[in-house]
Structures are given as structure tokens and as C-alpha cells.
Motif scaffolding. Structure first.
Motif, PDB file in Angstrom:
ATOM      1  N   LEU A  34       0.808  -1.231   0.000  1.00 17.75           N
ATOM      2  CA  LEU A  34       0.000   0.000   0.000  1.00 17.75           C
ATOM      3  C   LEU A  34       0.832   1.267   0.000  1.00 17.75           C
ATOM      4  O   LEU A  34       0.279   2.361  -0.108  1.00 17.75           O
ATOM      5  N   SER A  91       0.064   3.448  -2.824  1.00 17.58           N
ATOM      6  CA  SER A  91      -1.317   3.227  -3.255  1.00 17.58           C
ATOM      7  C   SER A  91      -2.232   4.263  -2.608  1.00 17.58           C
ATOM      8  O   SER A  91      -1.975   4.717  -1.479  1.00 17.58           O
ATOM      9  N   ARG A 141      -9.263  -3.954   0.185  1.00 19.70           N
ATOM     10  CA  ARG A 141      -9.787  -3.125   1.278  1.00 19.70           C
ATOM     11  C   ARG A 141     -10.682  -3.953   2.195  1.00 19.70           C
ATOM     12  O   ARG A 141     -10.677  -3.785   3.408  1.00 19.70           O
ATOM     13  N   ARG A 161     -12.366   3.432  -6.218  1.00 21.79           N
ATOM     14  CA  ARG A 161     -11.355   2.535  -5.648  1.00 21.79           C
ATOM     15  C   ARG A 161     -11.190   2.768  -4.145  1.00 21.79           C
ATOM     16  O   ARG A 161     -10.978   1.830  -3.389  1.00 21.79           O
ATOM     17  N   THR A 162     -11.271   4.014  -3.729  1.00 17.84           N
ATOM     18  CA  THR A 162     -11.034   4.324  -2.317  1.00 17.84           C
ATOM     19  C   THR A 162     -12.303   4.686  -1.553  1.00 17.84           C
ATOM     20  O   THR A 162     -12.282   4.704  -0.327  1.00 17.84           O
ATOM     21  N   GLU A 220      -6.372   5.028   4.047  1.00 19.61           N
ATOM     22  CA  GLU A 220      -7.400   4.271   4.772  1.00 19.61           C
ATOM     23  C   GLU A 220      -6.751   3.318   5.777  1.00 19.61           C
ATOM     24  O   GLU A 220      -7.222   3.182   6.903  1.00 19.61           O
ATOM     25  N   TRP A 221      -5.658   2.674   5.380  1.00 17.04           N
ATOM     26  CA  TRP A 221      -4.951   1.772   6.301  1.00 17.04           C
ATOM     27  C   TRP A 221      -4.439   2.573   7.506  1.00 17.04           C
ATOM     28  O   TRP A 221      -4.557   2.145   8.651  1.00 17.04           O
ATOM     29  N   VAL A 274      -4.869   3.638  -1.278  1.00 14.87           N
ATOM     30  CA  VAL A 274      -5.523   2.968  -0.148  1.00 14.87           C
ATOM     31  C   VAL A 274      -4.728   3.165   1.150  1.00 14.87           C
ATOM     32  O   VAL A 274      -5.218   2.889   2.242  1.00 14.87           O
ATOM     33  N   THR A 322      -8.926  -4.007  -5.887  1.00 13.87           N
ATOM     34  CA  THR A 322      -8.683  -2.995  -4.851  1.00 13.87           C
ATOM     35  C   THR A 322      -9.751  -3.070  -3.769  1.00 13.87           C
ATOM     36  O   THR A 322      -9.451  -2.985  -2.572  1.00 13.87           O
TER      37      THR A 322
END
Length: 512
Positions: free
Chosen positions: A87, A90, A499, A464-465, A95-96, A92, A495
Motif C-alpha cells: 500500500l 497506493s 480493502r 477505488r477508495t 485508509e490503512w 488505499v 482494490t
């Protein structure tokens, strides 16, 4: 070495090799002989340079830094950190980081350099997601690189801007320094502006006000005295920026003057016989004979016709101030604007004033203005929809998706918090599947009659997010669908699957 350099500069054909005396190296140099003077000079220079380096005492080692303090947060469990290497580059990642921060964990130390580098390249909002998870070691490590100084920014609230760096910076550089200070220490940024603004050149003053416009918050109301003073600035660009900022303050002296003008200009609504029959009433306008000493400072020109005075007043005043001054409802204000062909000015005023969605009358005013958007102002449709009731906005979003109004759909989706509801996520993916179904390549966005366009690509990136990771997927593409379409949707689903796994892992590790 200096005598050898002097000979080299002149040339060995014009000067003889210098004798070496008085140094420990002199005897060794004088014994160096080669076939020609040039070679002899070069070898003697090489020996002199080598002796200078080899004979130097080493510099004393700098003191060791203090040890990093003990961590106060537990390291994130391996089950969740296993995602991190995939990630780091990325979208994402944010979010992580948010999930990790919410769990009260920190990242493993091995990831600190890459994450500190990432923090240096992103905006303040993303940095805020990163700071909590870097732990004590991250804060300690950040002191060893200027590239990582952003890590300590929030801890320097109240710190002054580097005056030396400011003096050496270009106009663009000063704007960047001011923006950084605003992001890191808003109070210090306001204090700096109050102190330095008057002494800067016009180009810098304009840039500083533009930065202020784009990063405005409620506490900036305290800058009203400076902005009011700036209405007399030598630069029209600077004055105009100051007016737009004062327009945002309903209780500013600037808006009070606008209220006085609109009251003097607009008479009571009148209705003749035809008006009573049709429900159409008219507002009479009257130009005041009283000289307006502040008109020029407030950006108003001398005009002969009342309507020419009304339009700039509608454009330059806060809409809430206008309604209060006229004791009118949003409907009556829109009616006044329609009567004098000043709807565009009123729409501009709403956005220049940063009319808050929660402000009284904002939803009704936006709703009333929507039917009056002309071709030049359609790009503000999503801005107006952001002010209307949520159910009205949601209905418009669904209509935009169904009717393939991709740009409006993208603009409205951008305003929704993530994750989107599962039903909406499914609807977005279904529309994406439909519009990309026949796209042979990314260049399809340039093809005439192609349903795949730049705005849909934006929706895809957003999905995607922001789409709910566990939302139901649409039906598969037909067997003859192009490979590009298939790969694009597969990447989106992959993706979302990633998630979903990420959320599952965090939930499992947080469960006692």
C-alpha cells in the motif's frame, strides 16, 4: 601546492619548476624527476595533495544523539501490517493509516523512512492520518532530515516563520512559506500576516491574500482590520482580494456598508393590477443622492442607472446580509435578482461568500437558484447542490448516474464522505461497467460517440477508495468485451477486495 599551481597556470614552457624548501615534504618533492617538466609537476602536485589528505587529523566525532524515547503505542499486529508493503504507493494507504490510528497502534519501525518520505509529499490532511501511527521513534527520527521537518510542524504552534528563508525567497517561495506556516501554525500565520503584509510588494500581497482565500477558516475573522485597511491598497488586484474576503464576514463593516446601499436602492415590492392577477410583483429602484465616500474602496463605480448599481451590490455583498437588510426571504431575493437580470451576480456572491450549508436560508436559496443556472454557470450546479437538502442532492446524483451525466456525477460523488453506502457503491459500479463495456483502450475517452470519458475515469478512481468494499458487484462483462475494459474493472474489484480483507483483519485483531 600554491607554487605548483602558479607554475601550472603560467605553463612549464614559460616558468621553471619551483624549488621546495622549508616543509617536511620538500625533500621528497625535489627528488621527483620525470622525462619532462609537465609530468614532474603533475606527480609533485599529486604527492602534495595526497600528503594534505593523509596527514590531516580526523575531525572530532559529533556527539551522539539522545536515544529515542520508549514507544507509548503497541506495534500493529503482523496480520494488518502484512498489507502495508503493498500500500505504500497506493491511494488505499490513507485508509490503512486511519484504521491503524483508530486501533491505537503504530507502524513497525522498518516502515518509518518510507512513510516519512510519503508524508513530505502529501497534503496536510493526509499527514494528519500519518502522524499518530509513526510513534515516538518516528518523531525522534524526523529530526535528522530537513525533508521530514513536517513531522514536527504541529508541535511548533506559535513558532515564527524563518525570517532568513523569507528574505531569500522569491514571490512564489514566500507564498509557499506562508501556506506552510498557515497549515502548521494558523495563529502564527495570522500574526505573521499582520506584521509583514504592509511591507511586501504588490505581487506578494496578492499571493498572500489568495492563499488566505483558499485556506480561510472562522478564526481569520480577526484579520478584518487588516483587510479593511487593505481596501485602500495601491494594487486593484490586492484590493479586490481583500473585498472578497471581507464579503465572507456577515458582520464586517464592509457588509454593513453594502446593507446600507441595498436598503437605499431597493424600494418596497409593488404589485399593480396585472401583478395581483398574475402574482408577479416588481421592485422599484432608486439611486441615492447622498455621496458614497467608500464606494470606490468597496469596488463600486459611479453609474447613472439604478440597475447598474444593483448588480455589483448583489455580487459583492453576503447574501445573508442582503436578505436581512431587505427583510426578505430567499424567494424574494431571487425574485429581485431575476427582475434585474442579476441572477449570475447572486450565484457568484453565494460562492464568494462561502455561504455555509448550515446557514439560514442557504438550502432554500440554492434550490431557488438551480433553475436559473445558464450555460456559463452549469459548472456551479454541483456547488449549489451541495447546499440543498441531502435527499434532494441524492436524487440529483442518482439522476446524473442514470442519465450518464458523468461530470455532475463525479462532482457530487467527490463531496460524499467515504465509504459510500453499499447501494450507491453498487449503482456506481453498475454504471461504470456499462460505460466501459466497449472501451478498447484508455484512448477511448478521445473517441467521438464513446461513452467512456475523462469524468467516468475520475469516478473509477474515486470508487477505488470510496466505494463500500463489500458492496455487491455488478454482472460480469460479456465474453466479447475488450481486454482493457475487463482489466480495468478487475483492478477496481481487486482494490475493493484488498480493502475488504484489510477491514476484516483490523476488525479481527481489535476483537478482544
Amino acid at each position: 601546492m600554491n607554487s605548483l599551481l602558479a607554475t601550472a597556470m603560467v605553463g612549464t614552457a614559460r616558468a621553471s619548476l619551483p624549488p621546495h624548501v622549508g616543509t617536511p615534504l620538500a625533500d621528497a618533492l625535489n627528488r621527483i624527476r620525470r622525462d619532462d617538466a609537465e609530468a614532474t609537476l603533475l606527480v609533485r602536485a599529486a604527492l602534495t595533495g595526497l600528503a594534505a589528505r593523509a596527514g590531516r587529523c580526523p575531525e572530532p566525532a559529533p556527539p551522539l544523539p539522545e536515544l529515542a524515547p520508549a514507544e507509548t503505542r503497541s506495534e500493529a499486529p503482523p496480520r494488518v501490517t502484512r498489507h502495508l508493503p503493498h500500500l505504500l504507493h497506493s491511494p488505499v494507504l490513507a485508509e490503512w493509516l486511519a484504521l491503524c490510528a483508530a486501533a491505537g497502534w503504530r507502524v513497525p519501525h522498518a516502515f518509518l523512512p518510507e512513510l516519512l518520505d510519503w508524508g513530505a509529499a502529501v497534503n496536510a490532511e493526509l499527514r494528519d492520518t500519518l502522524r499518530p501511527v509513526l510513534g515516538e521513534r518516528g518523531r525522534w527520527l524526523a529530526q535528522f532530515s530537513d525533508h521530514w521537518r513536517w513531522m514536527h510542524s504541529l508541535e511548533r504552534i506559535g513558532a515564527a516563520l524563518d525570517e532568513e528563508a523569507w528574505d531569500a525567497a522569491t514571490e512564489a517561495g514566500r507564498e509557499a512559506l506562508f501556506r506552510t506556516l498557515r497549515a502548521e501554525a494558523p495563529n502564527a500565520g495570522r500574526a505573521f500576516l499582520t506584521t509583514h503584509f504592509r511591507t511586501e510588494k504588490a505581487g506578494v500581497r496578492r499571493r498572500l491574500l489568495e492563499a488566505l482565500t483558499q485556506t480561510w477558516d472562522a478564526a481569520d475573522a480577526g484579520l478584518e482590520p487588516l483587510l479593511e485597511e487593505t481596501l485602500s491598497d495601491r494594487s486593484e488586484d490586492v484590493r479586490d482580494n481583500a473585498r472578497r474576503l471581507l464579503q465572507r464576514l456577515p458582520h464586517s463593516a464592509y457588509n454593513a456598508r453594502m446593507a446600507t446601499r441595498i436598503r437605499a436602492l431597493v424600494g418596497q415590492e409593488q404589485a399593480g393590477l396585472l401583478g395581483r392577477l398574475t402574482g408577479q410583483r416588481k421592485y422599484p429602484l432608486t439611486l441615492s443622492d447622498v455621496p458614497d465616500a467608500d464606494a470606490k474602496r468597496d469596488g463600486l463605480e459611479t453609474v447613472k442607472h439604478p440597475a447598474e448599481h444593483l448588480r455589483p451590490v448583489l455580487n459583492r455583498a453576503h447574501p445573508a446580509v442582503l436578505m436581512t437588510a431587505l427583510e426578505s426571504s430567499p424567494a424574494e431575493l431571487v425574485k429581485l435578482a431575476v427582475q434585474f437580470d442579476a441572477v449570475d451576480e447572486l450565484i457568484r456572491a453565494m460562492f464568494t461568500s462561502s455561504f455555509h450549508p448550515a446557514a439560514d436560508g442557504s438550502a432554500e436559496l440554492a434550490e431557488l437558484l438551480l433553475p436559473h443556472l445558464n450555460g456559463n454557470f452549469q459548472h456551479w450546479r454541483s456547488e449549489l447542490l451541495a447546499l440543498v437538502r441531502p435527499d434532494r442532492r441524492d436524487a440529483e446524483l442518482h439522476r446524473a448516474l442514470q442519465d450518464h451525466h458523468s461530470q455532475l456525477a463525479l462532482d457530487l460523488l467527490r463531496r460524499l464522505p467515504a465509504p459510500w453506502p453499499a447501494a450507491l457503491s453498487h449503482e456506481v459500479m453498475t454504471r461504470l461497467r456499462r460505460v466501459i463495456e466497449r472501451a478498447e483502450s484508455p484512448y477511448a475517452v478521445h473517441e467521438k460517440n464513446s461513452s467512456w470519458d475523462h469524468a467516468w475515469m475520475g469516478v473509477l478512481e474515486l470508487a477505488r477508495t470510496c466505494a463500500a468494499p463489500d458492496a455487491r458487484r455488478p454482472a460480469p462483462l460479456p465474453d466479447d468485451a475488450p481486454e482493457y475494459a475487463r482489466q480495468t474493472l478487475d483492478t477496481l474489484y481487486a482494490t475493493l477486495d484488498l480493502r475488504a480483507r484489510m477491514h476484516t483483519d483490523f476488525a479481527a485483531e481489535r476483537t478482544p
